[in-house]
Design an enzyme around this catalytic site. Structure first.
Site, PDB file in Angstrom:
ATOM      1  N   SER A  92      21.295 -52.417 -33.847  1.00 30.75           N
ATOM      2  CA  SER A  92      20.399 -53.332 -33.131  1.00 30.75           C
ATOM      3  C   SER A  92      19.063 -52.685 -32.802  1.00 30.75           C
ATOM      4  O   SER A  92      18.952 -51.460 -32.715  1.00 30.75           O
ATOM      5  CB  SER A  92      21.053 -53.799 -31.831  1.00 30.75           C
ATOM      6  OG  SER A  92      22.315 -54.349 -32.071  1.00 30.75           O
TER       7      SER A  92
HETATM    8  N1  SAH Z   1      26.787 -51.710 -31.720  1.00 31.55           N
HETATM    9  C1  SAH Z   1      26.396 -51.451 -33.072  1.00 31.55           C
HETATM   10  C2  SAH Z   1      25.859 -52.716 -33.714  1.00 31.55           C
HETATM   11  C3  SAH Z   1      26.613 -53.016 -34.931  1.00 31.55           C
HETATM   12  S1  SAH Z   1      26.414 -54.641 -35.574  1.00 31.55           S
HETATM   13  C4  SAH Z   1      25.421 -50.295 -33.172  1.00 31.55           C
HETATM   14  O1  SAH Z   1      24.966 -49.794 -32.119  1.00 31.55           O
HETATM   15  O2  SAH Z   1      25.120 -49.873 -34.288  1.00 31.55           O
HETATM   16  C5  SAH Z   1      27.923 -55.426 -35.068  1.00 31.55           C
HETATM   17  C6  SAH Z   1      29.196 -54.734 -35.462  1.00 31.55           C
HETATM   18  O3  SAH Z   1      30.278 -55.548 -34.995  1.00 31.55           O
HETATM   19  C7  SAH Z   1      29.401 -54.566 -36.957  1.00 31.55           C
HETATM   20  O4  SAH Z   1      29.652 -53.216 -37.229  1.00 31.55           O
HETATM   21  C8  SAH Z   1      30.616 -55.436 -37.252  1.00 31.55           C
HETATM   22  O5  SAH Z   1      31.422 -54.926 -38.289  1.00 31.55           O
HETATM   23  C9  SAH Z   1      31.328 -55.432 -35.916  1.00 31.55           C
HETATM   24  N2  SAH Z   1      32.260 -56.544 -35.682  1.00 31.55           N
HETATM   25  C10 SAH Z   1      32.107 -57.839 -36.033  1.00 31.55           C
HETATM   26  N3  SAH Z   1      33.176 -58.561 -35.638  1.00 31.55           N
HETATM   27  C11 SAH Z   1      34.019 -57.698 -35.009  1.00 31.55           C
HETATM   28  C12 SAH Z   1      35.288 -57.839 -34.396  1.00 31.55           C
HETATM   29  N4  SAH Z   1      35.939 -59.000 -34.356  1.00 31.55           N
HETATM   30  N5  SAH Z   1      35.859 -56.736 -33.839  1.00 31.55           N
HETATM   31  C13 SAH Z   1      35.240 -55.526 -33.885  1.00 31.55           C
HETATM   32  N6  SAH Z   1      34.040 -55.329 -34.477  1.00 31.55           N
HETATM   33  C14 SAH Z   1      33.432 -56.398 -35.030  1.00 31.55           C
END
Ligand code: SAH
Length: 240
Positions: A92
């Site tokens: 993000s």
């Molecule tokens: N917090 C992260 C942002 C990653 S984007 C950072 O700081 O880089 C969102 C993430 O959520 C992705 O990696 C995606 O694979 C994960 N995601 C999506 N649905 C999910 C779920 N049901 N349970 C766990 N992770 C999930």
């Protein structure tokens, strides 16, 4: 005469010394450059947009974001936007990470759960502020990459699990704060159940691939309050 004898081995030795020293000196130079970029990021992208929470600002100034992006994006690690991390996911925008952290207002003794480890960056920011950080990632290669990033940046105390975050992490509940970093069409009930009394959850709510609303959820006794904060665009919350 005195100069002639050392004149011969000297170029060889100095070349050798340079070879030995250069790999070691290149790193601190890069690190100080990244540290300057990080300072600029905090001042121009975060403070100027009215994030004032001291622990959040402090954490954002410390976490080496360049260790949480792909190698080819290192020079853009401190830029004002999200970056691709593979598997259709993104790390993000720094401002959004700071805003979400400020909104759940974590204290040093709190226990926090993040859903969507991704790169591990948001978990690292939380890990700067408190000891008990749990994070769940559903995509296996990202779970491995995010875990490795957290370890190599020194956030060994952050616990990472490969699972569907919809169900939260029951055995460590209740959580004082829950940070959801993928957009859900509605707030998963298990996450509300795992919120401690007085706890806060921040979650983007809305349709995938459209603008969603960053929503702050608070539990007070048996009551749940929600507050809409601002429109955002997150990658979708996926289910296994
Ligand atoms: N917090 C992260 C942002 C990653 S984007 C950072 O700081 O880089 C969102 C993430 O959520 C992705 O990696 C995606 O694979 C994960 N995601 C999506 N649905 C999910 C779920 N049901 N349970 C766990 N992770 C999930």
């Amino acid at each position: 005469m005195r100069n002639r004898i050392p004149a011969c081995p000297f170029p060889f030795l100095s070349a050798l010394a340079l070879l030995l020293v250069l790999p070691g000196t290149a790193l601190p130079a890069d690190e100080s450059q990244f540290a300057r970029q990080r300072e600029t990021m905090v001042r121009t992208q975060i403070e100027r947009r009215n994030v004032t929470h001291p622990a959040t600002l402090d954490a954002m100034s410390r976490v080496p974001r360049h260790l949480f992006v792909r190698e080819e994006n290192r020079d853009r690690a401190y830029s004002d936007g999200p970056l691709p991390i593979g598997h259709g996911q993104t790390i993000s925008q720094p401002y959004i990470v700071a805003l979400m952290t400020q909104l759940v207002d974590p204290g040093p003794g709190d226990r926090v759960l993040e859903i969507g480890t991704g790169s591990g960056y948001q978990a690292a920011v939380l890990g700067e502020i408190l000891r008990e950080v749990y994070t769940i990632e559903i995509v296996e290669p990202l779970y491995r990459w995010g875990s490795a990033n957290l370890r190599s940046a020194g956030y060994d105390h952050v616990r990472v699990k490969h699972a569907d975050g919809y169900y939260g992490w029951e055995e460590h509940a209740p959580f004082d704060a829950i940070v959801v970093t993928a957009a859900a069409s509605s707030i998963p009930p298990p996450l509300i159940d795992q919120l401690a009394e007085g706890g806060k959850m921040i979650i983007p709510v809305g349709s995938p691939f459209r603008t969603q609303v960053l929503t702050l959820v608070r539990r007070e006794g048996n009551d749940i309050f929600t507050e809409q904060i601002l429109p955002v665009r997150f990658v979708p919350f996926v289910r296994q």
